[in-house]
Design a protein around this motif. Structure first.
Motif, PDB file in Angstrom:
ATOM      1  N   ASN A  57       0.838  -1.207   0.000  1.00 21.52           N
ATOM      2  CA  ASN A  57       0.000   0.000   0.000  1.00 21.52           C
ATOM      3  C   ASN A  57       0.868   1.249   0.000  1.00 21.52           C
ATOM      4  OD1 ASN A  57      -2.848  -0.322  -0.099  1.00 21.52           O
ATOM      5  ND2 ASN A  57      -2.747  -1.378   1.855  1.00 21.52           N
ATOM      6  N   ALA A  58       1.880   1.272   0.868  1.00 19.66           N
ATOM      7  CA  ALA A  58       2.770   2.429   0.935  1.00 19.66           C
ATOM      8  C   ALA A  58       3.496   2.624  -0.387  1.00 19.66           C
ATOM      9  CB  ALA A  58       3.764   2.249   2.080  1.00 19.66           C
ATOM     10  N   SER A  59       3.964   1.540  -0.985  1.00 18.46           N
ATOM     11  CA  SER A  59       4.679   1.618  -2.257  1.00 18.46           C
ATOM     12  C   SER A  59       3.777   2.140  -3.375  1.00 18.46           C
ATOM     13  CB  SER A  59       5.224   0.239  -2.615  1.00 18.46           C
ATOM     14  OG  SER A  59       5.865   0.268  -3.851  1.00 18.46           O
ATOM     15  N   MET A  73       1.007   3.890  -3.030  1.00 22.46           N
ATOM     16  CA  MET A  73       0.662   5.293  -2.762  1.00 22.46           C
ATOM     17  C   MET A  73       1.803   6.210  -3.202  1.00 22.46           C
ATOM     18  SD  MET A  73      -1.581   5.386   0.778  1.00 22.46           S
ATOM     19  CE  MET A  73      -0.161   5.720   1.728  1.00 22.46           C
ATOM     20  N   HIS A  74       3.040   5.802  -2.956  1.00 21.32           N
ATOM     21  CA  HIS A  74       4.182   6.601  -3.375  1.00 21.32           C
ATOM     22  C   HIS A  74       4.197   6.726  -4.903  1.00 21.32           C
ATOM     23  CE1 HIS A  74       7.992   8.117  -4.385  1.00 21.32           C
ATOM     24  NE2 HIS A  74       8.766   7.450  -3.571  1.00 21.32           N
ATOM     25  N   ILE A 129       1.657   6.540  -6.971  1.00 18.88           N
ATOM     26  CA  ILE A 129       0.528   7.339  -7.450  1.00 18.88           C
ATOM     27  C   ILE A 129       0.719   8.823  -7.132  1.00 18.88           C
ATOM     28  CG2 ILE A 129      -1.932   7.775  -7.102  1.00 18.88           C
ATOM     29  CD1 ILE A 129      -2.231   4.739  -6.692  1.00 18.88           C
ATOM     30  N   LEU A 130       1.209   9.111  -5.943  1.00 21.37           N
ATOM     31  CA  LEU A 130       1.313  10.499  -5.503  1.00 21.37           C
ATOM     32  C   LEU A 130       2.577  11.204  -5.987  1.00 21.37           C
ATOM     33  CD1 LEU A 130      -0.025  10.073  -1.867  1.00 21.37           C
ATOM     34  CD2 LEU A 130      -1.249  10.912  -3.886  1.00 21.37           C
TER      35      LEU A 130
END
Length: 156
Positions: free
Chosen positions: A71-73, A75-76, A78-79
């Protein structure tokens, strides 16, 4: 399984009295005898489940941790305005012996954000990854190693 039947009896009754406990013990014994006689079940399978439950709990914990990391990866990815993702469709083989382990691996891959198991044909997986970095090491991931250990303990 006997204990599971008995606990379900208590839960469904909603209260605990001596009568409910005694009848529950009898009903659980009857159901356990029934599944042992007609459903190819027995104490050996109960012992195996108890021995393997620690590995199953460990697998679920690792799965949750991998989901959080992915999830963190994602999100990074995408953002981040400069990140250019390179989607990839890859195939790999595993030497998992049981259909259950293969299906569990496919589902674990799909549950992990950024990856989707497109198909599973015998022991060949086709996986779509949001980025090629997510595809690295997927054929020898922690999921594969843990499932192999579980299969060794079960005796395929």
């Amino acid at each position: 399984m006997y204990i599971v039947f008995f606990l379900m009896w208590l839960i469904f009754n909603g209260k605990v009295t001596w009568e409910i406990v005694l009848i529950g013990l009898a009903v659980a014994a009857f159901l356990y005898a029934f599944i042992c006689a007609f459903m190819d079940y027995g104490i050996k399978k109960d012992i195996m489940v108890i021995r393997k439950s620690l590995r199953i709990i460990q697998y679920v914990a690792v799965l949750v941790w991998e989901i959080i990391k992915a999830n963190a990866s994602v999100m990074h990815m995408i953002l981040s305005p400069r990140f250019q993702n390179e989607p990839v469709l890859m195939q790999f083989k595993t030497d998992l012996k049981t259909k259950t382990a293969r299906a569990l691996l496919a589902n674990s891959i799909t549950l992990t954000p950024g990856t989707i198991t497109v198909s599973l044909e015998e022991d060949v997986y086709t996986v779509h990854c949001l980025d090629k970095s997510l595809a690295e090491g997927i054929d020898n991931s922690v999921f594969v190693r843990m499932l192999k250990k579980m299969e060794e303990g079960i005796g395929a």
